[in-house]
Design a protein around this motif. Structure first.
Motif, PDB file in Angstrom:
ATOM      1  N   GLU A  63       0.818  -1.217   0.000  1.00 39.43           N
ATOM      2  CA  GLU A  63       0.000   0.000   0.000  1.00 39.43           C
ATOM      3  C   GLU A  63       0.851   1.267   0.000  1.00 39.43           C
ATOM      4  OE1 GLU A  63      -3.466   0.069  -0.050  1.00 39.43           O
ATOM      5  OE2 GLU A  63      -3.278  -2.074  -0.435  1.00 39.43           O
ATOM      6  N   THR A  64       2.154   1.124  -0.162  1.00 37.27           N
ATOM      7  CA  THR A  64       3.068   2.265  -0.100  1.00 37.27           C
ATOM      8  C   THR A  64       3.272   2.893  -1.473  1.00 37.27           C
ATOM      9  OG1 THR A  64       4.261   1.234   1.743  1.00 37.27           O
ATOM     10  CG2 THR A  64       5.384   3.020   0.592  1.00 37.27           C
ATOM     11  N   VAL A  65       3.229   4.227  -1.510  1.00 37.68           N
ATOM     12  CA  VAL A  65       3.552   5.000  -2.704  1.00 37.68           C
ATOM     13  C   VAL A  65       4.862   5.737  -2.412  1.00 37.68           C
ATOM     14  CG1 VAL A  65       2.853   6.915  -4.196  1.00 37.68           C
ATOM     15  CG2 VAL A  65       1.140   5.285  -3.350  1.00 37.68           C
ATOM     16  N   LEU A  66       5.821   5.616  -3.313  1.00 37.10           N
ATOM     17  CA  LEU A  66       7.102   6.298  -3.179  1.00 37.10           C
ATOM     18  C   LEU A  66       7.183   7.407  -4.217  1.00 37.10           C
ATOM     19  CD1 LEU A  66       9.413   3.149  -2.937  1.00 37.10           C
ATOM     20  CD2 LEU A  66       8.524   4.535  -1.050  1.00 37.10           C
ATOM     21  N   PRO A  86       7.195  -5.738  -2.556  1.00 38.10           N
ATOM     22  CA  PRO A  86       6.856  -4.697  -3.532  1.00 38.10           C
ATOM     23  C   PRO A  86       5.976  -3.598  -2.936  1.00 38.10           C
ATOM     24  CG  PRO A  86       6.454  -6.886  -4.435  1.00 38.10           C
ATOM     25  CD  PRO A  86       6.718  -7.062  -2.965  1.00 38.10           C
ATOM     26  N   VAL A  87       6.080  -2.414  -3.525  1.00 34.85           N
ATOM     27  CA  VAL A  87       5.218  -1.287  -3.156  1.00 34.85           C
ATOM     28  C   VAL A  87       4.164  -1.101  -4.241  1.00 34.85           C
ATOM     29  CG1 VAL A  87       7.005  -0.128  -1.786  1.00 34.85           C
ATOM     30  CG2 VAL A  87       6.765   0.413  -4.235  1.00 34.85           C
ATOM     31  N   ALA A  88       3.187  -0.227  -3.989  1.00 39.69           N
ATOM     32  CA  ALA A  88       2.090  -0.006  -4.929  1.00 39.69           C
ATOM     33  C   ALA A  88       2.520   0.825  -6.132  1.00 39.69           C
ATOM     34  CB  ALA A  88       0.927   0.683  -4.217  1.00 39.69           C
ATOM     35  N   GLN A  89       3.338   1.847  -5.886  1.00 37.02           N
ATOM     36  CA  GLN A  89       3.609   2.822  -6.928  1.00 37.02           C
ATOM     37  C   GLN A  89       4.922   3.540  -6.632  1.00 37.02           C
ATOM     38  OE1 GLN A  89       0.699   5.998  -6.954  1.00 37.02           O
ATOM     39  NE2 GLN A  89       0.679   6.031  -9.185  1.00 37.02           N
ATOM     40  N   THR A  90       5.657   3.868  -7.691  1.00 40.82           N
ATOM     41  CA  THR A  90       6.887   4.637  -7.559  1.00 40.82           C
ATOM     42  C   THR A  90       6.882   5.728  -8.626  1.00 40.82           C
ATOM     43  OG1 THR A  90       8.080   2.668  -6.774  1.00 40.82           O
ATOM     44  CG2 THR A  90       9.409   4.521  -7.527  1.00 40.82           C
ATOM     45  N   ASN A 120       9.581  -4.773  -7.810  1.00 41.56           N
ATOM     46  CA  ASN A 120       9.282  -4.152  -6.516  1.00 41.56           C
ATOM     47  C   ASN A 120       8.633  -2.774  -6.599  1.00 41.56           C
ATOM     48  OD1 ASN A 120      10.189  -6.241  -4.890  1.00 41.56           O
ATOM     49  ND2 ASN A 120      12.279  -5.450  -4.802  1.00 41.56           N
ATOM     50  N   ALA A 121       8.732  -2.101  -7.732  1.00 38.52           N
ATOM     51  CA  ALA A 121       8.358  -0.685  -7.816  1.00 38.52           C
ATOM     52  C   ALA A 121       6.869  -0.440  -8.024  1.00 38.52           C
ATOM     53  CB  ALA A 121       9.153   0.000  -8.918  1.00 38.52           C
ATOM     54  N   GLY A 122       6.079  -1.453  -8.327  1.00 34.60           N
ATOM     55  CA  GLY A 122       4.660  -1.230  -8.589  1.00 34.60           C
ATOM     56  C   GLY A 122       4.463  -0.443  -9.869  1.00 34.60           C
ATOM     57  N   ASP A 123       3.427   0.382  -9.899  1.00 29.40           N
ATOM     58  CA  ASP A 123       3.184   1.226 -11.076  1.00 29.40           C
ATOM     59  C   ASP A 123       4.256   2.306 -11.120  1.00 29.40           C
ATOM     60  OD1 ASP A 123       0.886  -0.164 -11.848  1.00 29.40           O
ATOM     61  OD2 ASP A 123      -0.397   1.090 -10.605  1.00 29.40           O
ATOM     62  N   LEU A 124       5.030   2.314 -12.183  1.00 24.17           N
ATOM     63  CA  LEU A 124       6.160   3.229 -12.317  1.00 24.17           C
ATOM     64  C   LEU A 124       5.831   4.407 -13.221  1.00 24.17           C
ATOM     65  CD1 LEU A 124       9.228   0.889 -12.784  1.00 24.17           C
ATOM     66  CD2 LEU A 124       9.210   2.939 -11.380  1.00 24.17           C
ATOM     67  N   TYR A 125       6.206   5.597 -12.755  1.00 30.33           N
ATOM     68  CA  TYR A 125       6.070   6.813 -13.554  1.00 30.33           C
ATOM     69  C   TYR A 125       7.393   7.568 -13.534  1.00 30.33           C
ATOM     70  CZ  TYR A 125       1.033   6.102 -13.375  1.00 30.33           C
ATOM     71  OH  TYR A 125      -0.223   5.574 -13.505  1.00 30.33           O
ATOM     72  N   PHE A 126       7.792   8.037 -14.705  1.00 31.99           N
ATOM     73  CA  PHE A 126       8.991   8.863 -14.844  1.00 31.99           C
ATOM     74  C   PHE A 126       8.543  10.210 -15.387  1.00 31.99           C
ATOM     75  CE2 PHE A 126       9.926   4.452 -15.887  1.00 31.99           C
ATOM     76  CZ  PHE A 126      10.815   4.135 -14.871  1.00 31.99           C
TER      77      PHE A 126
END
Length: 178
Positions: A63-66, A86-90, A120-126
């Motif tokens: 449930e963690t967003v980074l 893994p986390v939810a989103q990075t 591990n990064a979940g949904d990734l956005y750059f």
């Protein structure tokens, strides 16, 4: 488990500048438990020495967003590689994976396990700018996107906040987080 978000500032930054407090308020209003840690040694101490401190200081789960900005985004590459779960989103804002200018970059590892980061990064956005004064530009975003997938967003907004670039809100990042 409850939804949580951790916002990592960049090199030489602080957790109370730019859009970080604003995003904290937006996420808190939506029920997130938000952390904005202060890491003055980010990109000063070698990542191999610095990373264990960061890993021990926070809880990470599904449930963690980074969210990381600049040096904080570069930190998230090493962090997600070394997570136990893994986390939810990075979200990497003005992130980079290779040396971008003449400055030393102790936050970078010599190499990355891209598969482990992806796992591990979940949904990734750059989110990068076409031109960034420090070199954390769209080319760096593309380099990470090519290795990790996810979503690359290219803007023309400089460094998304800096000592000479006021950037008090960041609607895009807010909209990316459910």
């Amino acid at each position: 488990m409850s939804r949580s978000a951790i916002i990592f500032h960049g090199t030489g930054g602080r957790p109370d500048v730019a859009w970080y407090p604003w995003l904290d308020g937006r996420l808190t209003d939506r029920g997130y438990r938000v952390e904005r840690p202060s890491y003055p040694r980010i990109n000063v101490d070698p990542i191999a020495e610095f990373l264990p401190t960061v890993l021990a200081a926070h809880d990470f789960d599904a449930e963690t967003v980074l969210i990381g900005h600049s040096g904080g985004a570069a930190l998230l590459l090493a962090l997600t590689e070394h997570l136990e779960t893994p986390v939810a989103q990075t979200i990497l804002v003005a992130g980079y994976a290779t040396k971008v200018n003449e400055s030393e970059e102790p936050v970078l590892q010599d190499s990355y396990d891209w598969e482990r980061i992806r796992a591990n990064a979940g949904d990734l956005y750059f989110i990068n700018s076409v031109v960034d004064p420090y070199g954390c530009d769209a080319n760096q975003g593309r380099l990470m996107f090519d290795r990790l997938g996810g979503t690359q967003i290219v803007r023309d907004d400089g460094h998304f906040g800096d000592w000479n670039q006021q950037y008090d809100t960041f609607e895009l990042v807010d909209r990316l987080i459910p």
